[in-house]
Scaffold this motif. Structure first.
Motif: not given
Length: 907
Positions: A132-135, A270-271, A581-587, A589-596
């Motif tokens: 999600x970043x440009x380099x 929030x990540x 670790x946090x999941x990627x912030x994308x439009x 897919x919901x963000x989550x704090x479940x462990x999987x």
């Protein structure tokens, strides 16, 4: 690094007699006035002017002393003079800050659709997207640091008049200092010689690194993550951290920090949660206030690191957790009436009270359709990014809250994240932000559009002058106009000072939160580990095998009495370290704090280990993860927030009793997360929100257990002057719970820094208790054996037992802090039963007068005599440890500069 010409050295020595009785102590440039003592001067390019026996930098090279070059004048006088000399391009260049790299490839924020790269080192058109970043392409990243300094920085400084550089690399302190010196050298060579200000995000915390909020770690003293510091609930320790880190940064030439986050984290999804101090406005306020006072001091001055507190008015309330770095995370929602002022603004009020040098508004914007009433009379907000919102910056921050510093935008608001003003041109966006109250734009490199906004009449030059004056006030106050250069070798020594890390390790220990401890499986005492084999595994998304090997190696080296096994079938206990670790912030897919699998946790594997053997489950809580599924079968559950292995072992082994408290509420389940109010802390949610374990303990804000055992205490002086004697008292706490027959004998090791402290003696404070021996077993280590003589004198109650007596040595050129600890504390109850206690620790603030070498609290002829006696000695001379106290500027030799410095300090 002090560079004074030979002529200047001779002059300083010649003027010794005149200055002996007239020179006051060095004071902050913020209070400079006529008659102020000579500050340290360093230079590489421009000449030095000598006037009335004092030295000044001729920054514009005209051979005359201009008001802005005269450190005897007030900051306001100097600022006004310099601004009057600056051209519009020089002013607008100063109002931008640029990300800068030594050469290690790092990500840059992606440009917005239709936008352009916004960083000098990202100017080429070869962009690729990574996470999600440009380099940018790699060709510029393969250059050596000096080449980069000569290309990117030179272009920015000489052609675009830039003076603010955000460091995105993680070099050693020595290499970093060489690099910052090169940039200062380029700046000194410009028309007016205006120095650069080097900026960084946090560099001292263990945990995940990410662009924009913690991009470096491991080269300076290493502390727990911000949530871990909050878990200590120790504002004094937080201040001490700031003081130590500031000394490390300042020595390497970093004079400004984009930190810390005063955002109150009310959305568990929030990540960026782990960059905050948790969910409590009160705790966040205490920690923010303390860390600002630590980095900046009581007042900003030449030894300060100025802080930019972020992200006003608080980024912790999110829409489904999404961050405003992304277009789908633009809004800051306030669905609860009055939540903005009740929960999110107070920590910024604390930052203002502490004197934070600048404040950064967030990318986010208001969306009135998501808000309950927040303003009187039902007024609504302009729906633009906070950096473009005049009500937020001018009306609220300045007029209502009384902020006097400058406003620093977040990186990329003009090109990458121009939320709410996407329809405006770049020139118009600059005008909108500056007229709203922003003083410096981060992450942009070309001031042409800002200058164009002035030319087009969208911004007045008077408004530009206002911003430039605010910026220069900080630069002058930091002493950069006199002394921008630093000594790389000294920077490295300070960065690797073991005393600093000892204090940081104590913070690590204090940050550990014990959540559950079934059947008192912890602490893992020697008795409990007899004939035991421990299975160790790290469970995380990537690199688990490597991290497991690293943790096992640390255990073997630090605590070789523990028997490890790789075979779970022969293990009798297990230590599982889960690092989600946090999941990627994308439009999409919901963000989550479940462990999987998405958060990197193999739940089935952890449960299988817990089914097999009693398991101590340690979880790195960078967010309030939903831990129920992996926690219920564990024998003990421990929460950490970025931690070193050794301090964690100290807690697990009982050498330190856990006293950390959760800085947030752990949600009960996914339904609780779905139904939470994103702008309200967990402790103010419905009671069903909090997770309860099988013992019915609620894992809410402030929860944390400790061990029911005896502990050692060390209390007394926390601040001492060089040359002064002081006492600390050693005592016992909860003694009756651990040693039923009473204490008959004790064996303990006293540890201190022999370069800073002189051990004098230990005396008993209790009748019938005798100090049997005081044996120095190594420099800075004394083994103490004490005994209760006679059955009637056995210790059965808490209280102070011994007075430990020290003398503080003169600490000029050394650390401002000393640490004293008692380790290997073993109690005997007279029946052969021994109890090992946790370490006792005390941090001492070393207070001294600059130049007071004999510790009498004054700078006198006696101190001058010490330097004279050591004159000509170098670090290679025999007995240098005796003479180095006279090396005032720490350059490895006692010379004319040291002699003259002491002479000028005599009062």
């Amino acid at each position: 690094m002090t560079r004074i010409s030979v002529h200047s050295k001779k002059l300083m020595l010649t003027s010794l007699v005149v200055s002996l009785l007239s020179s006051p102590l060095v004071v902050s440039n913020a209070n400079a006035a006529a008659g102020t003592a000579q500050p340290e001067i360093s230079h590489l390019v421009k000449n030095i002017l000598t006037i009335d026996g004092k030295t000044f930098r001729d920054l514009n090279g005209n051979g005359n002393l201009d008001p802005y070059e005269d450190w005897r004048l007030s900051v306001d006088q100097r600022v006004n003079d310099l601004v009057s000399k600056m051209t519009l391009p020089e002013k607008t260049g100063m109002m931008l800050s640029m990300s800068h790299y030594m050469g290690n490839s790092r990500s840059c924020p992606a440009p917005a659709v239709g936008g352009t790269p916004n960083d000098i080192l990202c100017e080429n058109d070869q962009w690729q997207t990574i996470n999600n970043f440009a380099v940018p392409g790699s060709e510029m990243y393969n250059l050596d640091p000096p080449v980069l300094a000569a290309s990117a920085a030179t272009k920015g400084i000489t052609e675009r008049n830039l003076r603010y550089f955000i460091i995105r690399d993680n070099p050693t302190a020595k290499d970093l200092t060489i690099w910052t010196n090169k940039i200062q050298e380029v700046a000194e060579g410009t028309r007016l010689g205006i120095p650069a200000t080097m900026i960084s995000n946090p560099r001292n915390h263990a945990g995940n690194l990410a662009f924009g909020f913690s991009e470096a770690s491991g080269q300076f003293s290493l502390w727990p993550g911000e949530l871990g510091m909050a878990a200590t609930n120790d504002p004094d320790l937080m201040k001490q951290f700031g003081q130590i880190a500031a000394k490390e940064w300042e020595a390497a030439g970093i004079r400004k920090g984009y930190q810390y986050m005063a955002d109150v984290a009310t959305d568990p999804l929030w990540m960026r949660y782990n960059g905050t101090f948790g969910e409590s406005p009160d705790l966040s306020s205490k920690m923010i206030y303390s860390v600002i006072r630590g980095f900046q001091g009581e007042q900003l001055g030449p030894h300060s690191v100025a802080l930019t507190t972020k992200h006003f008015p608080g980024g912790g309330t999110r829409l489904n957790g999404h961050d405003p770095h992304y277009s789908w995370g633009k809004p800051n929602p306030y669905p609860t009436e009055g939540s903005l002022m009740k929960y999110h603004v107070p920590s910024f009020q604390a930052a203002i009270a502490a004197g934070t040098s600048s404040i950064m508004p967030y990318y986010a914007k208001f969306d009135n359709s998501l808000n309950a009433p927040q303003l009187p009379n039902g007024e609504t907000f302009e729906e633009v990014g906070f950096a473009f919102n005049k009500y937020i910056i001018t009306d609220m921050l300045r007029n209502q809250l009384g902020f006097k510093g400058y406003v620093n935008s977040d990186t990329g608001i003009i090109t990458a994240m121009p939320w709410g003003v996407e329809n405006l041109t770049r020139v118009q966006r600059y005008a909108k932000a500056v007229n709203a109250g922003v003083d410096i734009i981060a992450g942009d490199h070309n001031p042409a559009d800002l200058a164009q906004a002035v030319t087009d009449g969208l911004i007045t030059e008077e408004r530009i002058n206002q911003s430039v004056k605010r910026l220069l006030t900080e630069t002058f106050t930091l002493g950069l106009f006199e002394n921008p250069y630093r000594d790389p070798e000294k920077a490295q020594r300070i960065a690797t000072n073991p005393i600093s890390q000892q204090i940081a390790d104590e913070a690590h220990r204090k940050s550990v939160v014990l959540l559950r401890n079934d059947n008192d499986i912890l602490p893992l005492t020697d008795a409990k580990l007899a004939n035991e084999k421990l299975y160790v595994e790290v469970v995380t998304k990537s690199g688990a095998a490597t991290q497991t090997a690293t943790l096992k190696a640390a255990i073997k080296q630090y605590d070789p009495t523990i028997v490890l096994t790789d075979n779970l079938n022969e293990a009798t206990k297990a230590l599982v370290y889960a690092i989600p670790s946090g999941v990627g912030d994308t439009p999409d897919k919901p963000l989550q704090i479940a462990l999987d699998a998405d958060t990197g946790i193999d739940v089935a594997k952890i449960k299988a280990i817990e089914d097999k053997v009693p398991t101590i489950l340690t979880i790195n809580m960078s967010n309030p993860w939903l831990i129920g599924e992996i926690a219920e079968k564990a024998a003990a559950v421990v929460s950490v927030f970025g931690i070193k292995a050794e301090p964690l072992l100290d807690v697990l082994r009982g050498r330190f009793n856990p006293n950390g408290k959760l800085p947030f509420t752990i949600p009960a389940n996914q339904a609780a997360v779905n139904n939470n109010k994103s702008d309200v802390p967990g402790y103010d949610e419905d009671p069903s929100y909090v997770y309860r374990d099988k013992n019915n303990h609620a894992y809410g804000f402030g929860f944390g257990l400790t061990y029911p055992t005896a502990s050692a205490t060390l209390t007394g002086n926390i601040s001492v002057s060089g040359g002064k004697a002081f006492n600390l008292n050693y005592g016992l706490n909860k003694i009756t719970q651990s040693v039923s027959q009473g204490v008959y004998a004790q064996d303990l090791t006293l540890n201190y820094d022999p370069t800073q402290l002189e051990y004098i003696h230990t005396e008993s404070l209790k009748s019938g208790l005798s100090v049997i021996s005081q044996n120095v077993i190594a420099p800075g280590k004394v083994r103490l054996l004490i005994a209760s003589l006679g059955a009637n004198n056995a210790i059965k109650t808490d209280g102070d037992l011994l007075s430990l007596q020290f003398k503080a040595k003169t600490v000029a050129g050394q650390s401002n802090f000393a640490s004293i600890s008692l380790t290997n504390i073993v109690l005997s109850d007279g029946t052969g039963m021994e109890t090992r206690l946790a370490n006792a620790f005390q941090s001492i603030s070393m207070v001294y007068t600059l130049g007071d070498l004999n510790g009498d609290g004054m700078v006198t002829i006696g101190d001058l005599a010490i330097v004279a006696a050591a004159y000509g000695k170098t670090s290679t001379s025999p007995g240098w440890d005796t003479f180095k106290i006279a090396d005032i500027d720490n350059d490895g030799k006692v010379d004319l500069v040291d002699l003259a410095t002491i002479a000028k300090l005599i009062n």
